[in-house]
Enzyme design. Structure first.
Site, short mmCIF file in Angstrom:
data_model
loop_
_atom_site.label_atom_id
_atom_site.label_comp_id
_atom_site.label_asym_id
_atom_site.label_seq_id
_atom_site.Cartn_x
_atom_site.Cartn_y
_atom_site.Cartn_z
N SER A 272 5.59 4.52 9.00
CA SER A 272 5.50 4.87 7.35
C SER A 272 4.74 5.78 7.10
CB SER A 272 4.78 3.37 6.99
OG SER A 272 3.61 3.31 7.83
N CYS A 273 4.33 6.80 8.00
CA CYS A 273 3.10 7.65 7.61
C CYS A 273 3.64 9.12 7.69
CB CYS A 273 2.05 7.54 8.47
SG CYS A 273 1.29 5.90 8.39
N PHE A 274 4.14 9.59 8.61
CA PHE A 274 4.70 10.94 8.75
C PHE A 274 5.69 11.60 7.88
CE2 PHE A 274 3.94 11.27 13.66
CZ PHE A 274 2.48 11.40 13.54
#
Ligand code: UDX
Length: 430
Positions: A272-274
């Site tokens: 969910s971040c990169f």
């Protein structure tokens, strides 16, 4: 990691009971602070009050259960702000379709906190732990807090940025044993409260401005993503030169300026971040007239890796009507999270080419069914082997126990036993 905590204890409230908020609140309680966790979802707050974690993270249930006397959860902001000295904002900052960051949860939380501060007559610290672009705390958040509280930042309430660097599945360990603590502060009192709170952590504490702290988070994630896409670009070249990419990066990583971490080539990064953070920074750069070419290529390389897997499969067979097995659906092992999982592109492409998909994942099948209800899910990894070809999309340890003899395997995460035993084996980058 257990270390004696001598820091002065404070009363903490956490806004947002996701994986960052729950881990942050539980670990602060473990360190001796009183914690109130706030979420609009009463199901989550009820679970926490029973000592049960609303999300899966190693050791989290134990920490919640063993520190119940210092933890409570509530849906009320006013109760939490009134009964705490510092509030950590841990709400989500998803990406909108136009690749701009969605600050709606931040706006809701900040407005509610501001309104509570209006009713409070003692100083209160607001700490932004959510991932927000540089300048967000100093401009957007600060003005909302002052507007809704009628108070001035600095002397009537404090504001700080304290980004997290937690990896899913090992978030508790990453919280308690960080490489560094980053504190961006608006005012000296905010800085001093956070230094006291973190003073027992055996790592450097970076004390800086709000914007630098926000940018450290983005650049950290962008660099980690860049490392992976760089590895995959080199891996794609090595594959065609019949050179073992892992061997290459073993040699490269020994340079003390480079370090060996995050050089695993294959299907690329999910989570969910990169992708969210890289795309958000590209957009921010564009807004200020900068063309972030390297960051764009990180995304471009990553988007293509799953298609490399399909290309390799098509070297061995046409897809139409074939039964293709997928080992692993989660974006990485030891989680049920499928957000931006590379398996999504793989399965989508197989379906579009007329293949029948049979999938297995130890934890992520329920989540994957919400996107792909039309494929077959089996209850064991062995059943996936009874197909025309097997694609490895997540590197679960248990896949090393399978017998790949006589199988066709296209491997995106390097399962050693598959490489040794398969009748036909192709690694995406090796
Ligand atoms: C990441 C960052 O590591 C963390 O610091 C940040 O706070 C949140 O984002 P997370 O997304 O939980 O953490 O997972 P991580 O372990 O970093 O893996 C991300 C993705 O990269 C996974 O899909 C993983 O399979 C992939 N990856 C990781 C590679 O493809 N190669 C590598 O060498 C490492």
């Amino acid at each position: 990691m257990i270390f004696k905590s001598n820091s002065k204890k404070i009363n903490i409230s956490i806004i947002g009971v996701g994986y960052v908020g729950t881990v942050t609140g539980a670990c602060f309680a473990k360190l001796g602070n009183n914690v109130i966790m706030v979420d609009i979802d009463k199901e989550k707050t009820d679970k926490i009050n029973q000592g049960i974690s609303p999300i899966y993270e190693k050791d989290l249930d134990d920490i919640l259960a063993n520190n119940k006397d210092r933890i409570r959860a509530d849906t009320s902001y006013s109760f939490a702000i009134k009964n705490s000295d510092a509030t950590f904002v841990c709400v989500g900052t998803p990406l909108k379709k136009d690749n701009n960051i969605d600050l709606s949860f931040i706006e809701t939380a900040t407005t509610a906190i501001g309104r509570c501060l209006k009713e409070k007559d003692t100083w209160h610290l607001v700490v932004i732990k959510s991932t927000v672009l540089p300048g967000t705390a100093e401009n957007f958040i600060l003005s909302l807090l002052e507007k809704h509280s009628g108070k001035k930042a600095g002397n009537e309430f404090g504001l700080a940025s304290n980004p997290e660097f937690l990896r899913e599945g090992i978030a508790v360990k990453d919280f308690l044993e960080p490489d560094r603590i980053v504190i961006g502060f608006y005012d000296d009192k905010s800085r001093d409260v956070l230094i006291e709170l973190y003073k027992d952590f055996p790592c450097p504490i970076v004390k800086t401005t709000l914007s630098v702290a926000e940018m450290i988070k983005y650049v950290s994630n962008c660099f980690l993503a860049t490392k992976i896409s760089f590895t995959n670009e080199i891996g794609n070249i090595c594959k065609k030169l019949d050179i073992d990419t892992d061997e290459v990066f073993k040699g490269v990583g020994l340079d003390h300026r480079i370090n060996p971490a995050f050089f695993k080539s294959g299907l690329g990064f999910g989570g969910s971040c990169f992708s969210k953070d890289v795309r958000a920074l590209i957009t921010k750069a564009k807004d200020i007239g900068e063309n972030a070419k390297i960051l764009q290529s990180v995304i471009d390389v990553n988007e293509k890796q799953p298609l490399k897997m399909i290309e390799l499969l098509e070297k061995h067979m046409s897809l139409e009507g074939k039964k293709i097995g997928i080992l692993g659906l989660a974006f990485k092992p030891n989680t049920d999270d499928i957000r931006d999982s590379r398996a999504i592109t793989v399965v989508d492409t197989l379906i579009k080419n007329g293949a029948k998909v049979v999938a297995y994942d130890p934890k992520a099948m329920e989540n994957f069914k919400k996107i792909f209800s039309q494929i077959e899910y089996v209850s064991s990894a062995e059943e996936v082997l009874d197909t025309d070809a097997v694609l490895v999309a997540t590197g679960w340890e248990e896949f090393e126990d399978l017998d790949f003899t006589d199988k066709v395997v296209i491997d995106g995460r390097r399962i050693e036993r598959a490489e040794k035993e398969a009748a036909k084996y192709e690694g995406v980058c090796w």
